[in-house]
Write a protein that holds these residues in place. Structure first.
Motif, PDB file in Angstrom:
ATOM      1  N   GLY A  11      55.311  49.959  99.939  1.00 42.06           N
ATOM      2  CA  GLY A  11      54.942  50.478  98.625  1.00 42.06           C
ATOM      3  C   GLY A  11      55.756  49.839  97.518  1.00 42.06           C
ATOM      4  N   GLY A  12      57.030  49.617  97.780  1.00 42.76           N
ATOM      5  CA  GLY A  12      57.875  48.949  96.794  1.00 42.76           C
ATOM      6  C   GLY A  12      57.428  47.522  96.530  1.00 42.76           C
ATOM      7  N   ALA A  13      57.035  46.830  97.595  1.00 48.17           N
ATOM      8  CA  ALA A  13      56.544  45.458  97.427  1.00 48.17           C
ATOM      9  C   ALA A  13      55.228  45.441  96.661  1.00 48.17           C
ATOM     10  CB  ALA A  13      56.364  44.806  98.789  1.00 48.17           C
ATOM     11  N   LEU A  14      54.366  46.407  96.936  1.00 46.38           N
ATOM     12  CA  LEU A  14      53.089  46.493  96.228  1.00 46.38           C
ATOM     13  C   LEU A  14      53.290  46.718  94.733  1.00 46.38           C
ATOM     14  CD1 LEU A  14      49.950  46.684  96.619  1.00 46.38           C
ATOM     15  CD2 LEU A  14      50.310  49.145  96.646  1.00 46.38           C
ATOM     16  N   PHE A  15      54.161  47.660  94.381  1.00 44.67           N
ATOM     17  CA  PHE A  15      54.425  47.926  92.971  1.00 44.67           C
ATOM     18  C   PHE A  15      55.142  46.757  92.294  1.00 44.67           C
ATOM     19  CE2 PHE A  15      53.886  52.534  93.969  1.00 44.67           C
ATOM     20  CZ  PHE A  15      52.822  52.735  93.102  1.00 44.67           C
ATOM     21  N   LEU A  16      55.998  46.068  93.034  1.00 44.67           N
ATOM     22  CA  LEU A  16      56.676  44.904  92.467  1.00 44.67           C
ATOM     23  C   LEU A  16      55.686  43.781  92.165  1.00 44.67           C
ATOM     24  CD1 LEU A  16      59.399  43.621  91.703  1.00 44.67           C
ATOM     25  CD2 LEU A  16      59.505  42.746  94.036  1.00 44.67           C
ATOM     26  N   LEU A  69      56.526  50.665  86.457  1.00 42.31           N
ATOM     27  CA  LEU A  69      56.163  50.137  87.773  1.00 42.31           C
ATOM     28  C   LEU A  69      57.330  49.402  88.418  1.00 42.31           C
ATOM     29  CD1 LEU A  69      52.544  48.809  87.170  1.00 42.31           C
ATOM     30  CD2 LEU A  69      53.233  50.772  88.535  1.00 42.31           C
ATOM     31  N   PHE A  70      58.077  48.649  87.630  1.00 48.61           N
ATOM     32  CA  PHE A  70      59.233  47.939  88.161  1.00 48.61           C
ATOM     33  C   PHE A  70      60.308  48.914  88.629  1.00 48.61           C
ATOM     34  CE2 PHE A  70      63.260  45.602  87.597  1.00 48.61           C
ATOM     35  CZ  PHE A  70      63.034  44.607  88.533  1.00 48.61           C
ATOM     36  N   LEU A 106      61.636  52.810  95.328  1.00 47.04           N
ATOM     37  CA  LEU A 106      61.106  52.775  96.689  1.00 47.04           C
ATOM     38  C   LEU A 106      61.937  51.881  97.597  1.00 47.04           C
ATOM     39  CD1 LEU A 106      57.283  52.687  95.948  1.00 47.04           C
ATOM     40  CD2 LEU A 106      58.553  54.532  97.020  1.00 47.04           C
ATOM     41  N   PHE A 107      62.393  50.744  97.082  1.00 49.56           N
ATOM     42  CA  PHE A 107      63.256  49.874  97.884  1.00 49.56           C
ATOM     43  C   PHE A 107      64.589  50.556  98.186  1.00 49.56           C
ATOM     44  CE2 PHE A 107      60.861  45.974  96.368  1.00 49.56           C
ATOM     45  CZ  PHE A 107      60.327  45.714  97.615  1.00 49.56           C
ATOM     46  N   SER A 155      53.605  44.801  89.155  1.00 49.88           N
ATOM     47  CA  SER A 155      54.338  44.684  87.872  1.00 49.88           C
ATOM     48  C   SER A 155      54.522  43.224  87.480  1.00 49.88           C
ATOM     49  CB  SER A 155      55.682  45.403  87.952  1.00 49.88           C
ATOM     50  OG  SER A 155      56.520  44.795  88.911  1.00 49.88           O
ATOM     51  N   SER A 171      59.256  50.505  91.863  1.00 50.74           N
ATOM     52  CA  SER A 171      59.454  49.622  93.014  1.00 50.74           C
ATOM     53  C   SER A 171      60.924  49.592  93.428  1.00 50.74           C
ATOM     54  CB  SER A 171      58.950  48.212  92.712  1.00 50.74           C
ATOM     55  OG  SER A 171      59.776  47.574  91.776  1.00 50.74           O
TER      56      SER A 171
END
Length: 62
Positions: free
Chosen positions: A48-53, A8-9, A15-16, A56, A12
């Motif tokens: 999406g990157g913030a959500l996964f970050l 997950l990290f 995505l960033f 995690s 993210s």
């Protein structure tokens, strides 16, 4: 569980990185997708990157 958090990290970060790539392509003249499409794509990738970050970080604190 540690491998899920790592995946997950990394997702993210990916995505960033792709959001940054889309933002940088906004600065190039003559790029094909319209600027509105690139802005929308970059914001959705960053979201999406913030959500996964956040997900995690929450899973790693458990």
């Amino acid at each position: 569980m540690k491998s899920v958090i790592t995946i997950l990290f990394l997702l993210s970060l990916l995505l960033f990185a792709s959001a940054i790539c889309n933002i940088l392509s906004l600065k190039r003249p003559g790029f094909y997708p319209p600027k509105q499409v690139l802005k929308k794509r970059a914001s959705s990738l960053a979201g999406g990157g913030a959500l996964f970050l956040i997900l995690s970080i929450l899973l790693s604190s458990i």
